[in-house]
Write a protein that holds these residues in place. Structure first.
Motif, PDB file in Angstrom:
ATOM      1  N   ALA A  23      -2.032  -8.279   1.671  1.00  0.00           N
ATOM      2  CA  ALA A  23      -3.319  -8.933   1.436  1.00  0.00           C
ATOM      3  C   ALA A  23      -3.535  -9.058  -0.063  1.00  0.00           C
ATOM      4  O   ALA A  23      -3.494  -8.062  -0.792  1.00  0.00           O
ATOM      5  CB  ALA A  23      -4.451  -8.137   2.072  1.00  0.00           C
ATOM      6  N   THR A  45      -5.411 -13.138  13.854  1.00  0.00           N
ATOM      7  CA  THR A  45      -5.754 -13.422  12.459  1.00  0.00           C
ATOM      8  C   THR A  45      -5.816 -14.932  12.226  1.00  0.00           C
ATOM      9  O   THR A  45      -6.760 -15.450  11.625  1.00  0.00           O
ATOM     10  CB  THR A  45      -4.710 -12.793  11.512  1.00  0.00           C
ATOM     11  N   ALA A  51      -8.688 -10.930   8.986  1.00  0.00           N
ATOM     12  CA  ALA A  51      -7.451 -10.148   8.992  1.00  0.00           C
ATOM     13  C   ALA A  51      -7.487  -9.079  10.077  1.00  0.00           C
ATOM     14  O   ALA A  51      -8.406  -8.259  10.134  1.00  0.00           O
ATOM     15  CB  ALA A  51      -7.233  -9.500   7.626  1.00  0.00           C
ATOM     16  N   GLN A  72     -11.854  -8.854   5.865  1.00  0.00           N
ATOM     17  CA  GLN A  72     -11.160  -9.802   4.986  1.00  0.00           C
ATOM     18  C   GLN A  72     -11.168 -11.188   5.626  1.00  0.00           C
ATOM     19  O   GLN A  72     -10.630 -11.367   6.722  1.00  0.00           O
ATOM     20  CB  GLN A  72      -9.714  -9.342   4.761  1.00  0.00           C
ATOM     21  N   VAL A  74      -9.644 -14.746   5.733  1.00  0.00           N
ATOM     22  CA  VAL A  74      -8.330 -15.258   5.352  1.00  0.00           C
ATOM     23  C   VAL A  74      -8.441 -16.720   4.905  1.00  0.00           C
ATOM     24  O   VAL A  74      -8.829 -17.584   5.682  1.00  0.00           O
ATOM     25  CB  VAL A  74      -7.335 -15.135   6.521  1.00  0.00           C
ATOM     26  N   LEU A  77      -2.509 -18.286   4.915  1.00  0.00           N
ATOM     27  CA  LEU A  77      -1.431 -17.457   5.448  1.00  0.00           C
ATOM     28  C   LEU A  77      -0.119 -18.049   4.954  1.00  0.00           C
ATOM     29  O   LEU A  77       0.106 -19.255   5.079  1.00  0.00           O
ATOM     30  CB  LEU A  77      -1.429 -17.479   6.980  1.00  0.00           C
ATOM     31  N   LEU A  88      -1.282 -12.805   3.039  1.00  0.00           N
ATOM     32  CA  LEU A  88      -2.630 -13.284   3.334  1.00  0.00           C
ATOM     33  C   LEU A  88      -3.402 -13.381   2.033  1.00  0.00           C
ATOM     34  O   LEU A  88      -3.491 -12.396   1.296  1.00  0.00           O
ATOM     35  CB  LEU A  88      -3.391 -12.304   4.240  1.00  0.00           C
ATOM     36  N   VAL A  90      -6.995 -13.574   0.749  1.00  0.00           N
ATOM     37  CA  VAL A  90      -8.247 -13.232   1.424  1.00  0.00           C
ATOM     38  C   VAL A  90      -9.426 -13.141   0.475  1.00  0.00           C
ATOM     39  O   VAL A  90      -9.266 -12.932  -0.728  1.00  0.00           O
ATOM     40  CB  VAL A  90      -8.116 -11.869   2.158  1.00  0.00           C
TER      41      VAL A  90
END
Lengths: 134, 134
Positions: A23, A45, A51, A72, A74, A77, A88, A90
């Motif tokens: 992340a 996700t 997340a 989180q 997102v 990705l 990710l 975020v």
């Protein structure tokens, strides 16, 4: 009938059915944490934009923030060239990803040289963990 | 007599004696790649300031850049709260970390929603791999 999305076929899970997920703060680029995902957590996700990891210790889905409030969102990705690591990007709720109350889990830096080096805590606790997990 | 530095005791290696290592561009924060380290590669990285990984496929030390020229100078080594992930902040020689000739290995982004999403290559090849590995 499987409802697994086609894009899941490009993701390479390990022998335990897991893939490491990094992340990263979408705003400032800071690496916040690394956790693990299984197919179910990755699918959730992608579907929800929040997340979701797989907790190896608790052996269950870990919807980041469900206890701490530090969820989180997102923004992006990404998958690496081997297909075996997820990234990710975020937005970190509360600006705290780590269970120690710090922004990032990577708060220890190796300082000094060679045999005399040591891991030194260089990032501050932003919130007392006892106030996070109450 | 062991000459292993004391700080190595805080590093948690997995059952195969390995730990994942993230290389992040020290200048712009981009996540370049994830590879693996064993004790020997981590010790050499700390001692020399050059990123050395463990190649799981070739089962040998992988001094990043020894074939491609794309070595990584390590500005900072960090350890996460669990001690089981290493973060390297590096200067990437040639601005290319990936064997595909891209800056980063994370060049595929999940675009679209839900069942119709797909991994899309969004970062350019900066140098033909055939010119890198010749």
């Amino acid at each position: 009938m499987s409802t697994e999305p086609d894009w899941m076929a490009d993701v390479v899970f390990d022998a335990d059915g897991l893939i490491p997920a990094i992340a990263q703060d979408a705003e400032n680029g800071q690496i916040l944490m690394v956790a693990w995902m299984n197919r179910e957590s990755l699918a959730e996700t992608a579907a929800t934009g929040r997340a979701v990891y797989w907790s190896r210790s608790r052996k269950k889905l870990w919807r980041k923030g469900e206890e701490s409030g530090h969820a989180q969102q997102v923004h992006e990705l990404r998958l690496d060239c081997d297909g075996d690591v997820i990234l990710l990007k975020v937005h970190q709720n509360g600006g705290i990803a780590c269970h120690t109350g710090r922004a990032s889990c990577f708060y220890r830096r190796l300082d000094g040289t060679s045999q005399r080096a040591a891991w030194v805590t260089v990032d501050p606790v932003l919130k007392d963990p006892e106030l996070i997990y109450k």
